[in-house]
Design an enzyme around this catalytic site. Structure first.
Site, PDB file in Angstrom:
ATOM      1  N   GLY A   1       0.812  -1.211   0.000  1.00  0.00           N
ATOM      2  CA  GLY A   1       0.000   0.000   0.000  1.00  0.00           C
ATOM      3  C   GLY A   1       0.848   1.265   0.000  1.00  0.00           C
TER       4      GLY A   1
ATOM      5  N   ARG B   1       1.112  -5.685  -5.012  1.00  0.00           N
ATOM      6  CA  ARG B   1       1.065  -6.611  -3.875  1.00  0.00           C
ATOM      7  C   ARG B   1       1.481  -8.037  -4.247  1.00  0.00           C
ATOM      8  NH1 ARG B   1      -0.753  -4.425   0.732  1.00  0.00           N
ATOM      9  NH2 ARG B   1      -2.178  -2.650   0.672  1.00  0.00           N
TER      10      ARG B   1
ATOM     11  N   ASP C   1       5.916  -5.394   6.786  1.00  0.00           N
ATOM     12  CA  ASP C   1       6.517  -6.558   7.447  1.00  0.00           C
ATOM     13  C   ASP C   1       6.626  -7.765   6.516  1.00  0.00           C
ATOM     14  OD1 ASP C   1       3.692  -6.447   7.639  1.00  0.00           O
ATOM     15  OD2 ASP C   1       3.660  -7.906   9.234  1.00  0.00           O
ATOM     16  N   ASP C   2       5.603  -8.006   5.708  1.00  0.00           N
ATOM     17  CA  ASP C   2       5.654  -9.151   4.787  1.00  0.00           C
ATOM     18  C   ASP C   2       6.732  -8.960   3.727  1.00  0.00           C
ATOM     19  OD1 ASP C   2       3.802 -10.768   5.838  1.00  0.00           O
ATOM     20  OD2 ASP C   2       2.167 -10.206   4.480  1.00  0.00           O
TER      21      ASP C   2
ATOM     22  N   LYS D   1       8.209   0.540   5.611  1.00  0.00           N
ATOM     23  CA  LYS D   1       7.089   1.364   5.144  1.00  0.00           C
ATOM     24  C   LYS D   1       5.761   0.802   5.621  1.00  0.00           C
ATOM     25  CE  LYS D   1       4.459  -0.106   2.593  1.00  0.00           C
ATOM     26  NZ  LYS D   1       3.499  -0.795   1.743  1.00  0.00           N
ATOM     27  N   THR D   2       4.840   1.565   6.002  1.00  0.00           N
ATOM     28  CA  THR D   2       3.402   1.295   6.069  1.00  0.00           C
ATOM     29  C   THR D   2       2.725   2.350   6.938  1.00  0.00           C
ATOM     30  OG1 THR D   2       1.584  -0.170   6.683  1.00  0.00           O
ATOM     31  CG2 THR D   2       3.574  -0.452   7.975  1.00  0.00           C
ATOM     32  N   ILE D   3       1.617   2.874   6.418  1.00  0.00           N
ATOM     33  CA  ILE D   3       0.873   3.857   7.222  1.00  0.00           C
ATOM     34  C   ILE D   3       0.279   3.190   8.461  1.00  0.00           C
ATOM     35  CG2 ILE D   3       0.241   5.326   5.256  1.00  0.00           C
ATOM     36  CD1 ILE D   3      -2.692   4.118   5.810  1.00  0.00           C
ATOM     37  N   ASP D   4       0.133   1.854   8.415  1.00  0.00           N
ATOM     38  CA  ASP D   4      -0.521   1.159   9.536  1.00  0.00           C
ATOM     39  C   ASP D   4       0.300   1.219  10.819  1.00  0.00           C
ATOM     40  OD1 ASP D   4      -2.354   0.584   7.632  1.00  0.00           O
ATOM     41  OD2 ASP D   4      -2.223  -1.597   7.786  1.00  0.00           O
TER      42      ASP D   4
ATOM     43  N   TYR E   1     -25.261  15.429  15.375  1.00  0.00           N
ATOM     44  CA  TYR E   1     -24.857  14.116  14.850  1.00  0.00           C
ATOM     45  C   TYR E   1     -23.804  13.440  15.703  1.00  0.00           C
ATOM     46  CZ  TYR E   1     -26.930  15.532  10.361  1.00  0.00           C
ATOM     47  OH  TYR E   1     -27.770  15.947   9.376  1.00  0.00           O
TER      48      TYR E   1
ATOM     49  N   MET F   1      -8.097   3.646   8.423  1.00  0.00           N
ATOM     50  CA  MET F   1      -7.337   2.486   7.957  1.00  0.00           C
ATOM     51  C   MET F   1      -6.473   1.904   9.072  1.00  0.00           C
ATOM     52  SD  MET F   1      -5.940   2.715   4.109  1.00  0.00           S
ATOM     53  CE  MET F   1      -7.018   2.354   2.724  1.00  0.00           C
ATOM     54  N   GLY F   2      -6.041   0.702   8.826  1.00  0.00           N
ATOM     55  CA  GLY F   2      -5.241  -0.041   9.806  1.00  0.00           C
ATOM     56  C   GLY F   2      -5.884  -1.405   9.939  1.00  0.00           C
TER      57      GLY F   2
ATOM     58  N   GLU G   1     -10.130   0.059  11.175  1.00  0.00           N
ATOM     59  CA  GLU G   1     -10.596  -0.743  10.032  1.00  0.00           C
ATOM     60  C   GLU G   1     -10.712  -2.242  10.349  1.00  0.00           C
ATOM     61  OE1 GLU G   1      -7.689  -0.704   6.907  1.00  0.00           O
ATOM     62  OE2 GLU G   1      -9.132  -1.237   5.367  1.00  0.00           O
TER      63      GLU G   1
ATOM     64  N   TYR H   1      -7.768   6.138   2.009  1.00  0.00           N
ATOM     65  CA  TYR H   1      -6.975   6.532   0.843  1.00  0.00           C
ATOM     66  C   TYR H   1      -6.633   8.028   0.876  1.00  0.00           C
ATOM     67  CZ  TYR H   1      -8.337   1.884  -0.416  1.00  0.00           C
ATOM     68  OH  TYR H   1      -8.502   0.538  -0.382  1.00  0.00           O
TER      69      TYR H   1
ATOM     70  N   ARG I   1      -2.989   8.318   2.327  1.00  0.00           N
ATOM     71  CA  ARG I   1      -1.837   7.486   1.933  1.00  0.00           C
ATOM     72  C   ARG I   1      -0.895   8.168   0.946  1.00  0.00           C
ATOM     73  NH1 ARG I   1      -3.361   1.347   0.800  1.00  0.00           N
ATOM     74  NH2 ARG I   1      -3.869   2.251  -1.209  1.00  0.00           N
TER      75      ARG I   1
HETATM   76  P1  FBP Z   1       0.477  -1.955   3.625  1.00  0.00           P
HETATM   77  O1  FBP Z   1       0.419  -2.866   4.806  1.00  0.00           O
HETATM   78  O2  FBP Z   1       0.898  -2.630   2.383  1.00  0.00           O
HETATM   79  O3  FBP Z   1       1.325  -0.754   3.913  1.00  0.00           O
HETATM   80  O4  FBP Z   1      -0.982  -1.406   3.344  1.00  0.00           O
HETATM   81  C1  FBP Z   1      -1.798  -1.032   4.401  1.00  0.00           C
HETATM   82  C2  FBP Z   1      -3.092  -0.443   3.943  1.00  0.00           C
HETATM   83  O5  FBP Z   1      -2.956   0.930   3.685  1.00  0.00           O
HETATM   84  C3  FBP Z   1      -4.159  -0.727   4.995  1.00  0.00           C
HETATM   85  O6  FBP Z   1      -4.278   0.281   5.931  1.00  0.00           O
HETATM   86  C4  FBP Z   1      -5.388  -0.963   4.175  1.00  0.00           C
HETATM   87  O7  FBP Z   1      -6.216  -1.869   4.805  1.00  0.00           O
HETATM   88  C5  FBP Z   1      -4.856  -1.560   2.922  1.00  0.00           C
HETATM   89  O8  FBP Z   1      -3.572  -1.048   2.745  1.00  0.00           O
HETATM   90  C6  FBP Z   1      -5.705  -1.280   1.705  1.00  0.00           C
HETATM   91  O9  FBP Z   1      -5.155  -1.944   0.625  1.00  0.00           O
HETATM   92  P2  FBP Z   1      -5.488  -1.686  -0.897  1.00  0.00           P
HETATM   93  O10 FBP Z   1      -4.671  -0.513  -1.314  1.00  0.00           O
HETATM   94  O11 FBP Z   1      -5.018  -2.923  -1.566  1.00  0.00           O
HETATM   95  O12 FBP Z   1      -6.935  -1.406  -1.004  1.00  0.00           O
END
Ligand code: FBP
Length: 552
Positions: free
Chosen positions: A81, A145, A175-176, A202-205, A243, A250-251, A311, A426, A429
């Site tokens: 991602g 991916r 990590d993967d 890397k990863t926003i998560d 409201y 995300m995460g 998420e 999105y 990101r």
């Molecule tokens: P990565 O682990 O590859 O960094 O991606 C994380 C992520 O941004 C998650 O937060 C989200 O669930 C997922 O990607 C969404 O994936 P896609 O871009 O395939 O819809």
């Protein structure tokens, strides 16, 4: 191409390097640290990585560059991602390679790991690189991916590298991807290919971190972007006062993003998946907890609120995971066709009722109908439920609504419950990287080039002491095997880099837990506003609250 004024200004931004990398290439030397062991399962990991296991941690420092003069051709990929700052990793890598030797080349393999398999790449030059400095996105070469994990794939990668004279590969991923980078490094070493492999976190998560990697890049910008939006929504809620906003962020596998956004904005509710799993909470209990806040606020005349939902939340609810497993089983193989052939939802519902255990059916039965249908309609190519597509923000608001209806009947709630739903993912990101991410990523890339120049392989580019100003950051490398343990994946034992979940005894969660009761009832929102790129350092250069608390 039309360029925005901010983009133009960001091109001029000079990312800050750690002090020890600032003196010019000729004055960067290596300080050897201790030999390393994997975080767990040492014997098994050592046996799987005989050539790359147990190497020393290293740190760069100011001193005479003792590396061998050589001409390098490096390949780079972006994997998984998008995360803000990926372009700067490539820019830092490019600049350091050119500073080391103007003859050095950087190849960008396109579309993620598949670019390495398909031998699809571009050769970077100044003009091309300059268009991407300090910008968000992964569009410089694209990402993907595809998993790079089999020996057959590795053999193709090596063949393509040899064909193009590539002596090192930099894998920018989570990590993967970094686990696979470590396995590829071992393969290359075992086959004496001379090809080095370096990873970048890397990863926003935010779930690629450990005692060595203080944070993955992109987390800073993404959480600041979401927090800006959550703050704006909170201010709207506090203005209109009509409201409850349910905001999913995300995460997928960890709740770091939700937790950081909560620390930045002080919402009434933030669910943390890891806590829900630890306490084995049911859907009804989670809904009840949210309804308590709604009712208490309503009693004080506040029929509005903010709830942040990670998420991946539903996978942390034990009874929901069991339900998903049963649904996957119920529709395995030909049973999918049988199910799809049933003409009405009523008949499908009866099929589901007959096929689930009583316990799982009772969970299924309390779900709103649109979520029930989502579970059966939106499945992946293997027929499995796509948990990430479940609209958990709508699920929880519907469950809370039902809970409040009961409370109304027994006279314990008299408020109004209007809802709005949002999914922030999105949007964050590919934002322009914050100064922190711009600096951190550039440093990771620059550092990766130095690791290659000094001949390292199987290392993750490491920049630490990140809570301090950039000149005090520490650059170096950590053998990726140090971060590994053995986990069961798809029925097999696999060496993997441990995914970092939110630690319930960690400082960020403890801070949140100490304040959330007050936030649940009162209106304590904070409004972080938009990321600032130019201005005073205390406004523009601050790391996340998570990082600050962890390092306090
Ligand atoms: P990565 O682990 O590859 O960094 O991606 C994380 C992520 O941004 C998650 O937060 C989200 O669930 C997922 O990607 C969404 O994936 P896609 O871009 O395939 O819809």
């Amino acid at each position: 191409m039309k360029i925005s004024p901010l983009q133009l200004a960001r091109y001029q931004y000079a990312p800050k390097l750690p002090g020890m990398l600032r003196n010019g290439i000729a004055e960067i030397c290596v300080q050897n640290g201790a030999a390393t062991e994997s975080v767990a399962d040492q014997q098994k990991v050592r046996a799987l990585f005989p050539n790359t296991y147990g190497k020393n941690e290293i740190t760069f420092r100011k001193g005479e560059n003792t590396s061998e003069a050589r001409k390098l051709t490096v390949g780079v990929i972006l994997s998984g991602g998008q995360a803000p700052g990926g372009h700067n990793v490539i820019c830092g890598l490019y600049d350091a390679l050119k500073a080391l030797n103007p003859e050095n080349q950087l190849y960008g393999f396109k579309g993620g790991p598949s670019g390495l398999l398909d031998n699809n790449f571009i050769v970077f030059g100044d003009e091309y690189i300059d268009q991407y400095r300090n910008t968000g996105g992964f569009d410089i070469i694209g990402s993907g991916r595809t998993k790079l994990e089999t020996e057959e794939q590795f053999a193709v990668v090596v063949e393509n590298c040899k064909k193009n004279g590539v002596n090192a590969i930099v894998i920018i991923g989570g990590d993967d991807s970094n686990t696979n980078a470590a396995v590829l490094a071992e393969f290359c070493a075992a086959h004496n290919t001379g090809i080095q492999v370096i990873g970048c976190p890397k990863t926003i998560d935010g779930d690629l971190k450990n005692e060595d990697i203080e944070c993955s890049f992109g987390f800073d910008t993404a959480t600041k972007t979401y927090s800006e939006l959550i703050g704006n929504i909170a201010r709207d809620a506090n203005s209109a006062k009509k409201y409850w906003h349910f905001i999913k962020v995300m995460g997928r596998s960890a709740s770091h993003v939700a937790l950081e956004c909560a620390l930045q904005t002080q919402p009434n509710i933030c669910l943390i998946g890891e806590e829900v799993a630890e306490k084995k909470m049911s859907l009804a209990q989670v809904a009840d907890m949210i309804a308590d806040s709604v009712a208490a606020r309503a009693a004080n005349g506040m029929n509005f609120g903010i709830a942040i939902i990670p998420e991946g939340i539903v996978e942390f609810v034990p009874e929901f995971s069991v339900l998903i497993a049963e649904i996957n089983e119920l529709l395995a193989g030909e049973k999918t066709q049988q199910f799809n052939a049933l003409p009405t939802w009523a008949e499908k519902y009866a099929f589901i009722k007959a096929g689930l255990t009583e316990a799982s059916f009772s969970v299924f039965a309390i779900l709103p109908e649109n979520i029930q249908q989502q579970l059966f309609l939106e499945r992946d190519p293997h027929g499995n439920v796509q948990v990430s597509l479940i609209e958990s923000e709508k699920l929880f608001s519907a469950l809370v609504k039902e809970n409040l209806a009961q409370r109304k009947k027994n006279g314990t709630y008299k408020g109004k419950f209007g809802t709005q739903h949002h999914f922030l993912g999105y949007e964050g990101r590919c934002a322009f990287p914050s100064n922190f991410d711009a600096d951190y990523c550039y440093s990771l890339g620059y550092n990766a080039a130095m690791l290659i120049q000094y001949g390292y392989t199987g290392y993750l580019s490491k920049v630490s002491n990140l809570q301090a100003p950039a000149d005090q950051w520490v650059a170096g490398g950590m053998p990726m095997t140090k971060m590994m343990n053995i986990e069961r994946r798809n029925g097999k034992d696999k060496p993997v880099i441990r995914k970092a979940l939110v630690e319930l005894d960690g400082k960020p969660f403890r801070y949140f837990a100490a304040h959330r009761d007050q936030w649940a009832i009162e209106t304590c929102y904070t409004y972080p506003g938009a990321i600032q790129y130019f201005g005073p350092s205390e406004v523009c250069d601050q790391p996340t609250i998570t990082l600050t608390l962890e390092k306090a």
